[in-house]
Design a protein around this motif. Structure first.
Motif, PDB file in Angstrom:
ATOM      1  N   ARG A   3       0.837  -1.208   0.000  1.00 55.83           N
ATOM      2  CA  ARG A   3       0.000   0.000   0.000  1.00 55.83           C
ATOM      3  C   ARG A   3       0.867   1.250   0.000  1.00 55.83           C
ATOM      4  N   PHE A   4       1.948   1.220   0.757  1.00 60.51           N
ATOM      5  CA  PHE A   4       2.879   2.355   0.770  1.00 60.51           C
ATOM      6  C   PHE A   4       3.412   2.601  -0.639  1.00 60.51           C
ATOM      7  N   GLU A   5       3.867   1.550  -1.294  1.00 61.94           N
ATOM      8  CA  GLU A   5       4.403   1.679  -2.660  1.00 61.94           C
ATOM      9  C   GLU A   5       3.334   2.206  -3.615  1.00 61.94           C
ATOM     10  N   GLN A   6       2.124   1.725  -3.472  1.00 62.42           N
ATOM     11  CA  GLN A   6       1.028   2.183  -4.323  1.00 62.42           C
ATOM     12  C   GLN A   6       0.846   3.689  -4.195  1.00 62.42           C
ATOM     13  N   TRP A   7       0.735   4.168  -2.956  1.00 59.84           N
ATOM     14  CA  TRP A   7       0.440   5.584  -2.748  1.00 59.84           C
ATOM     15  C   TRP A   7       1.652   6.472  -3.026  1.00 59.84           C
ATOM     16  N   VAL A   8       2.851   5.972  -2.832  1.00 61.27           N
ATOM     17  CA  VAL A   8       4.038   6.738  -3.215  1.00 61.27           C
ATOM     18  C   VAL A   8       4.058   6.915  -4.730  1.00 61.27           C
ATOM     19  N   ASN A   9       3.726   5.870  -5.455  1.00 64.77           N
ATOM     20  CA  ASN A   9       3.688   5.969  -6.912  1.00 64.77           C
ATOM     21  C   ASN A   9       2.607   6.929  -7.390  1.00 64.77           C
ATOM     22  N   VAL A  10       1.488   6.994  -6.698  1.00 61.60           N
ATOM     23  CA  VAL A  10       0.453   7.973  -7.034  1.00 61.60           C
ATOM     24  C   VAL A  10       1.029   9.383  -6.865  1.00 61.60           C
ATOM     25  N   GLU A  11       1.744   9.598  -5.782  1.00 62.40           N
ATOM     26  CA  GLU A  11       2.336  10.920  -5.540  1.00 62.40           C
ATOM     27  C   GLU A  11       3.351  11.267  -6.616  1.00 62.40           C
ATOM     28  N   VAL A  12       4.254  10.371  -6.911  1.00 60.94           N
ATOM     29  CA  VAL A  12       5.337  10.638  -7.865  1.00 60.94           C
ATOM     30  C   VAL A  12       4.795  10.895  -9.267  1.00 60.94           C
ATOM     31  N   LEU A  48      -2.347  19.630 -13.672  1.00 65.05           N
ATOM     32  CA  LEU A  48      -2.328  19.514 -12.213  1.00 65.05           C
ATOM     33  C   LEU A  48      -3.729  19.703 -11.642  1.00 65.05           C
ATOM     34  N   ASP A  49      -4.460  20.637 -12.180  1.00 59.08           N
ATOM     35  CA  ASP A  49      -5.835  20.867 -11.752  1.00 59.08           C
ATOM     36  C   ASP A  49      -6.674  19.597 -11.930  1.00 59.08           C
ATOM     37  N   ASN A  50      -6.519  18.952 -13.065  1.00 56.27           N
ATOM     38  CA  ASN A  50      -7.250  17.707 -13.329  1.00 56.27           C
ATOM     39  C   ASN A  50      -6.854  16.599 -12.355  1.00 56.27           C
ATOM     40  N   LYS A  51      -5.568  16.475 -12.072  1.00 56.75           N
ATOM     41  CA  LYS A  51      -5.105  15.445 -11.132  1.00 56.75           C
ATOM     42  C   LYS A  51      -5.642  15.715  -9.735  1.00 56.75           C
ATOM     43  N   LEU A  52      -5.593  16.977  -9.303  1.00 55.82           N
ATOM     44  CA  LEU A  52      -6.058  17.303  -7.953  1.00 55.82           C
ATOM     45  C   LEU A  52      -7.563  17.097  -7.806  1.00 55.82           C
ATOM     46  N   GLU A  53      -8.280  17.214  -8.900  1.00 57.87           N
ATOM     47  CA  GLU A  53      -9.719  16.938  -8.851  1.00 57.87           C
ATOM     48  C   GLU A  53      -9.971  15.460  -8.550  1.00 57.87           C
ATOM     49  N   VAL A  54      -9.110  14.598  -9.041  1.00 61.56           N
ATOM     50  CA  VAL A  54      -9.223  13.162  -8.729  1.00 61.56           C
ATOM     51  C   VAL A  54      -8.963  12.934  -7.235  1.00 61.56           C
ATOM     52  N   TYR A  55      -7.979  13.636  -6.675  1.00 64.23           N
ATOM     53  CA  TYR A  55      -7.729  13.528  -5.233  1.00 64.23           C
ATOM     54  C   TYR A  55      -8.996  13.920  -4.476  1.00 64.23           C
ATOM     55  N   GLU A  56      -9.609  15.012  -4.900  1.00 67.44           N
ATOM     56  CA  GLU A  56     -10.794  15.545  -4.230  1.00 67.44           C
ATOM     57  C   GLU A  56     -11.995  14.618  -4.352  1.00 67.44           C
ATOM     58  N   ILE A  59     -10.090  10.050  -4.001  1.00 63.12           N
ATOM     59  CA  ILE A  59      -9.173   9.561  -2.972  1.00 63.12           C
ATOM     60  C   ILE A  59      -9.581  10.058  -1.586  1.00 63.12           C
ATOM     61  N   LEU A  60      -9.658  11.367  -1.402  1.00 63.05           N
ATOM     62  CA  LEU A  60      -9.916  11.910  -0.070  1.00 63.05           C
ATOM     63  C   LEU A  60     -11.333  11.690   0.458  1.00 63.05           C
ATOM     64  N   PRO A  61     -12.328  11.402  -0.372  1.00 60.97           N
ATOM     65  CA  PRO A  61     -13.616  11.029   0.211  1.00 60.97           C
ATOM     66  C   PRO A  61     -13.577   9.676   0.929  1.00 60.97           C
ATOM     67  N   LYS A  62     -12.589   8.855   0.596  1.00 63.87           N
ATOM     68  CA  LYS A  62     -12.495   7.508   1.152  1.00 63.87           C
ATOM     69  C   LYS A  62     -11.507   7.388   2.298  1.00 63.87           C
ATOM     70  N   GLN A  63     -10.650   8.370   2.459  1.00 68.75           N
ATOM     71  CA  GLN A  63      -9.609   8.282   3.494  1.00 68.75           C
ATOM     72  C   GLN A  63      -9.196   9.685   3.919  1.00 68.75           C
ATOM     73  N   ALA A  64      -8.703   9.804   5.141  1.00 65.47           N
ATOM     74  CA  ALA A  64      -8.364  11.108   5.708  1.00 65.47           C
ATOM     75  C   ALA A  64      -7.032  11.652   5.210  1.00 65.47           C
ATOM     76  N   TYR A  65      -6.142  10.763   4.831  1.00 64.58           N
ATOM     77  CA  TYR A  65      -4.805  11.172   4.389  1.00 64.58           C
ATOM     78  C   TYR A  65      -4.513  10.549   3.030  1.00 64.58           C
ATOM     79  N   MET A  66      -3.386  10.878   2.472  1.00 66.93           N
ATOM     80  CA  MET A  66      -3.087  10.456   1.110  1.00 66.93           C
ATOM     81  C   MET A  66      -2.901   8.949   0.944  1.00 66.93           C
TER      82      MET A  66
END
Length: 125
Positions: A3-12, A48-56, A59-66
């Protein structure tokens, strides 16, 4: 660890690459007396705007942190370039998204972040 590797790759791949490209164009190019390529900056901001919309919305509706419901190293990876978004005048990419803004307020108000005086203003100096 998976899971750590998954979310690090999302960030990168989804945040770091674009936020760093924006940083290069808006912070470092001017330091080298290179004019900003406005078309490139606009394209980076749109992506970047499009990517951050996916976070919003995904991703963040399902979990409190990244990377889940606990603060982790993955959140720390996001913090410097997120602070730079504000320094570069594009903090609205975070502020206009309620869940992303809530995440940023939580992580940037942590005593360890504040203890070293880390904020958008200090990072430019």
């Amino acid at each position: 660890m998976g899971r750590f590797e998954q979310w690090v790759n999302v960030e990168v791949t989804n945040f770091d690459a674009l936020a760093r490209a924006l940083q290069m164009r808006l912070i470092f190019d001017p330091l080298k007396s290179k004019p900003a390529n406005e078309e490139l900056v606009s394209n980076i901001l749109e992506a970047l705007d499009n990517k951050l919309e996916v976070y919003e919305t995904a991703i963040l509706p399902k979990q409190a942190y990244m990377a889940g419901n606990e603060f982790s190293l993955v959140d720390i990876f996001y913090m410097p370039l997120t602070a730079y978004l504000f320094t570069m005048g594009h903090g609205d990419l975070v502020d206009r998204r309620p869940l992303l803004k809530m995440w940023w307020e939580k992580v940037s108000s942590r005593p360890s972040w504040k203890a070293f005086g880390v904020n958008a203003q200090v990072m430019v100096a």
